[in-house]
Design an enzyme around this catalytic site. Structure first.
Site, PDB file in Angstrom:
ATOM      1  N   GLY A   9     -15.658  24.537  32.393  1.00  0.00           N
ATOM      2  CA  GLY A   9     -17.074  24.828  32.105  1.00  0.00           C
ATOM      3  C   GLY A   9     -17.349  26.326  32.109  1.00  0.00           C
ATOM      4  O   GLY A   9     -18.426  26.793  32.489  1.00  0.00           O
ATOM      5  N   LEU A  11     -17.950  28.570  29.893  1.00  0.00           N
ATOM      6  CA  LEU A  11     -18.911  29.242  29.005  1.00  0.00           C
ATOM      7  C   LEU A  11     -20.350  29.097  29.484  1.00  0.00           C
ATOM      8  O   LEU A  11     -21.277  29.568  28.840  1.00  0.00           O
ATOM      9  CB  LEU A  11     -18.794  28.674  27.587  1.00  0.00           C
ATOM     10  N   GLY A  12     -20.551  28.454  30.628  1.00  0.00           N
ATOM     11  CA  GLY A  12     -21.901  28.217  31.108  1.00  0.00           C
ATOM     12  C   GLY A  12     -22.494  29.409  31.835  1.00  0.00           C
ATOM     13  O   GLY A  12     -21.932  30.514  31.844  1.00  0.00           O
ATOM     14  N   GLN A  13     -23.650  29.179  32.446  1.00  0.00           N
ATOM     15  CA  GLN A  13     -24.385  30.271  33.099  1.00  0.00           C
ATOM     16  C   GLN A  13     -23.545  30.914  34.209  1.00  0.00           C
ATOM     17  O   GLN A  13     -23.482  32.146  34.306  1.00  0.00           O
ATOM     18  CB  GLN A  13     -25.704  29.733  33.683  1.00  0.00           C
ATOM     19  N   ASP A  35     -13.464  25.298  28.348  1.00  0.00           N
ATOM     20  CA  ASP A  35     -14.760  24.617  28.201  1.00  0.00           C
ATOM     21  C   ASP A  35     -14.589  23.554  27.112  1.00  0.00           C
ATOM     22  O   ASP A  35     -13.649  23.625  26.316  1.00  0.00           O
ATOM     23  CB  ASP A  35     -15.852  25.624  27.808  1.00  0.00           C
ATOM     24  N   ASP A  46     -11.648  19.345  27.825  1.00  0.00           N
ATOM     25  CA  ASP A  46     -12.685  18.385  28.209  1.00  0.00           C
ATOM     26  C   ASP A  46     -12.275  17.820  29.566  1.00  0.00           C
ATOM     27  O   ASP A  46     -11.162  17.297  29.710  1.00  0.00           O
ATOM     28  CB  ASP A  46     -12.753  17.272  27.142  1.00  0.00           C
ATOM     29  N   TYR A 134     -28.156  13.412  39.006  1.00  0.00           N
ATOM     30  CA  TYR A 134     -27.448  14.691  39.196  1.00  0.00           C
ATOM     31  C   TYR A 134     -27.228  14.953  40.695  1.00  0.00           C
ATOM     32  O   TYR A 134     -26.115  15.294  41.123  1.00  0.00           O
ATOM     33  CB  TYR A 134     -28.284  15.803  38.562  1.00  0.00           C
TER      34      TYR A 134
HETATM   35  P1  NAD Z   1     -24.028  25.241  32.532  1.00  0.00           P
HETATM   36  O1  NAD Z   1     -24.683  24.018  31.987  1.00  0.00           O
HETATM   37  O2  NAD Z   1     -24.570  26.564  32.173  1.00  0.00           O
HETATM   38  O3  NAD Z   1     -22.481  25.238  32.164  1.00  0.00           O
HETATM   39  C1  NAD Z   1     -21.712  24.057  32.256  1.00  0.00           C
HETATM   40  C2  NAD Z   1     -20.595  24.164  31.241  1.00  0.00           C
HETATM   41  O4  NAD Z   1     -19.861  22.949  31.301  1.00  0.00           O
HETATM   42  C3  NAD Z   1     -21.090  24.333  29.800  1.00  0.00           C
HETATM   43  O5  NAD Z   1     -20.528  25.490  29.236  1.00  0.00           O
HETATM   44  C4  NAD Z   1     -20.619  23.063  29.101  1.00  0.00           C
HETATM   45  O6  NAD Z   1     -20.211  23.292  27.763  1.00  0.00           O
HETATM   46  C5  NAD Z   1     -19.464  22.650  29.981  1.00  0.00           C
HETATM   47  N1  NAD Z   1     -19.164  21.224  29.886  1.00  0.00           N
HETATM   48  C6  NAD Z   1     -20.026  20.194  29.761  1.00  0.00           C
HETATM   49  N2  NAD Z   1     -19.337  19.045  29.641  1.00  0.00           N
HETATM   50  C7  NAD Z   1     -18.031  19.360  29.728  1.00  0.00           C
HETATM   51  C8  NAD Z   1     -16.837  18.613  29.660  1.00  0.00           C
HETATM   52  N3  NAD Z   1     -16.847  17.286  29.485  1.00  0.00           N
HETATM   53  N4  NAD Z   1     -15.669  19.258  29.795  1.00  0.00           N
HETATM   54  C9  NAD Z   1     -15.628  20.590  29.952  1.00  0.00           C
HETATM   55  N5  NAD Z   1     -16.724  21.373  29.983  1.00  0.00           N
HETATM   56  C10 NAD Z   1     -17.913  20.743  29.870  1.00  0.00           C
HETATM   57  O7  NAD Z   1     -23.984  25.062  34.115  1.00  0.00           O
HETATM   58  P2  NAD Z   1     -23.857  26.200  35.220  1.00  0.00           P
HETATM   59  O8  NAD Z   1     -25.232  26.609  35.559  1.00  0.00           O
HETATM   60  O9  NAD Z   1     -22.858  27.194  34.844  1.00  0.00           O
HETATM   61  O10 NAD Z   1     -23.345  25.308  36.442  1.00  0.00           O
HETATM   62  C11 NAD Z   1     -21.988  25.225  36.808  1.00  0.00           C
HETATM   63  C12 NAD Z   1     -21.891  24.361  38.057  1.00  0.00           C
HETATM   64  O11 NAD Z   1     -22.743  24.888  39.076  1.00  0.00           O
HETATM   65  C13 NAD Z   1     -22.348  22.907  37.846  1.00  0.00           C
HETATM   66  O12 NAD Z   1     -21.566  22.070  38.663  1.00  0.00           O
HETATM   67  C14 NAD Z   1     -23.761  22.915  38.363  1.00  0.00           C
HETATM   68  O13 NAD Z   1     -24.147  21.648  38.816  1.00  0.00           O
HETATM   69  C15 NAD Z   1     -23.648  23.882  39.513  1.00  0.00           C
HETATM   70  N6  NAD Z   1     -24.931  24.470  39.888  1.00  0.00           N
HETATM   71  C16 NAD Z   1     -25.584  25.328  39.045  1.00  0.00           C
HETATM   72  C17 NAD Z   1     -26.812  25.859  39.424  1.00  0.00           C
HETATM   73  C18 NAD Z   1     -27.576  26.807  38.529  1.00  0.00           C
HETATM   74  O14 NAD Z   1     -28.740  27.112  38.833  1.00  0.00           O
HETATM   75  N7  NAD Z   1     -26.974  27.321  37.448  1.00  0.00           N
HETATM   76  C19 NAD Z   1     -27.374  25.500  40.653  1.00  0.00           C
HETATM   77  C20 NAD Z   1     -26.711  24.593  41.460  1.00  0.00           C
HETATM   78  C21 NAD Z   1     -25.467  24.100  41.079  1.00  0.00           C
HETATM   79  C1  AKB Z   2     -30.800  22.474  38.238  1.00  0.00           C
HETATM   80  O1  AKB Z   2     -31.992  22.841  38.240  1.00  0.00           O
HETATM   81  O2  AKB Z   2     -30.416  21.359  37.849  1.00  0.00           O
HETATM   82  C2  AKB Z   2     -29.780  23.420  38.810  1.00  0.00           C
HETATM   83  C3  AKB Z   2     -29.558  23.114  40.250  1.00  0.00           C
HETATM   84  C4  AKB Z   2     -30.482  23.639  41.261  1.00  0.00           C
HETATM   85  O3  AKB Z   2     -28.640  22.422  40.577  1.00  0.00           O
HETATM   86  N1  AKB Z   2     -30.218  24.759  38.594  1.00  0.00           N
END
Ligand code: NAD
Ligand code: AKB
Length: 301
Positions: A9, A11-13, A35, A46, A134
């Site tokens: 994952g 490419l995510g945030q 990703d 995946d 979630y």
């Molecule tokens: P995001 O949605 O920005 O990135 C998730 C990435 O996962 C995406 O790039 C997506 O393309 C990829 N993805 C989705 N399905 C997939 C698959 N089947 N195989 C491979 N890749 C796949 O999320 P994020 O904000 O970067 O969060 C990353 C982790 O941190 C997650 O577990 C999320 O629950 C956790 N988290 C994030 C936050 C937040 O505020 N950003 C807060 C709490 C927890």
């Molecule tokens: C969401 O809002 O789903 C995330 C988190 C707090 O897990 N940013």
């Protein structure tokens, strides 16, 4: 040989910034970003493809997996079955490969593990009764960290605020979107009420917490290892607007709550992170104004 790191994952945030930080720390050639989507310097993987994960871990002699692939709360509630599959089965596939090849795993948890019965300042240990699918997947992740035999660690990230990549479909996305709208439109329509108070964190703090947690010797970590509470700053949407108005006095915000208000209302206002502070020395650096200043500096650079 040193650390060989797989990021899912990527490419995510979070991945966008964590990959940079890991490359800086361990060297560019040590980090394999993956990703399900195509992106720069990123391989396709995946997390539903158990054999693909296993062969990549084996062929690249991976020692650590930062498992970020997931569906977040708002996207997850639109498709709960897919959320469960990606978040739980995807994690199980990562754990299986880690078990076979002796890797350590970082798997994020979230403040979404808490439910309406949690005190407004969430303690580390409290009943976990989330209302969202979630949140339930994150409770499972924390439980797996205690039962699989793999060295698996996690943080209950608050809502993360950053400017390098868009937020990925969560409830706390308003606290990121608002900056872009403020700079481009001078106005934002917020999908939670003005008095909605949630735990939040600037991305720099989150990345530092992640790297710090993974450095701690395993025997130093207690029963919270699958999901440490970490606090950054807690504020209402209205307080965020006021802090942004220090930079843009004419900025306006309207409030039109949607279904995400329900998820926000089920989460605590703030986080008690005493256990992370005492077990591995966690200290946040960014308060609300510091975070807002850093966001403007980053977006305007
Ligand atoms: P995001 O949605 O920005 O990135 C998730 C990435 O996962 C995406 O790039 C997506 O393309 C990829 N993805 C989705 N399905 C997939 C698959 N089947 N195989 C491979 N890749 C796949 O999320 P994020 O904000 O970067 O969060 C990353 C982790 O941190 C997650 O577990 C999320 O629950 C956790 N988290 C994030 C936050 C937040 O505020 N950003 C807060 C709490 C927890
Ligand atoms: C969401 O809002 O789903 C995330 C988190 C707090 O897990 N940013």
């Amino acid at each position: 040989m040193g650390s060989r790191i797989l990021v899912t994952g990527a490419l995510g945030q979070i991945g966008t910034e964590l990959v940079e930080a890991l490359e800086e720390k361990y060297g560019q050639g040590s980090v394999i970003a993956t990703d399900v989507r195509e992106g720069n310097n990123c391989r396709i993987l995946d997390v539903m493809d158990a054999a693909g994960i296993e062969s990549l871990v084996r062929d690249e002699s991976i020692t650590e997996i930062y498992h970020l692939a997931a569906l977040l709360s708002a996207t997850g509630e639109k498709n709960p079955e897919l959320c469960w599959k990606i978040n739980v089965e995807g994690l199980e596939n990562v754990i299986a490969a880690a078990n076979t090849h002796g890797c350590r795993v970082f798997a994020p948890s979230s403040i979404a593990v808490f439910g309406p019965d949690c005190p407004s300042i969430a303690p580390q240990v409290t009943p976990l009764n989330p209302t969202t699918v979630y949140g339930k997947t994150k409770v499972v992740s924390e439980q797996l960290a205690m039962t699989t035999g793999v060295d698996m660690r996690g943080l209950r990230y608050p809502g993360l605020i950053s400017y390098k990549a868009p937020a990925g479909g969560g409830t706390t996305d308003y606290a990121v979107e608002i900056f872009h709208a403020a700079l481009t439109e001078g106005h934002y329509t917020c999908f939670v009420r003005e008095d909605t108070r949630l735990p939040m964190m600037y991305m720099d703090d989150a990345i530092r917490a992640t790297l710090e947690l993974m450095e701690v010797p395993s025997e130093q970590l207690g029963g919270a290892r699958g999901g440490y509470n970490i606090s950054g700053c807690s504020f209402t949407a209205g307080e965020l607007v006021a802090s942004i108005q220090r930079h843009l006095p004419d900025f306006t915000c309207a409030y039109e709550p949607d279904i995400r208000q329900n998820y926000a209302d089920s989460w605590p206002n703030d986080i008690d992170d005493e256990v992370a502070r005492s077990e591995w020395g966690w200290v946040p650096e960014f308060d609300l104004d510091g975070m807002v200043d850093a966001m403007f500096a980053g977006l305007q650079a």
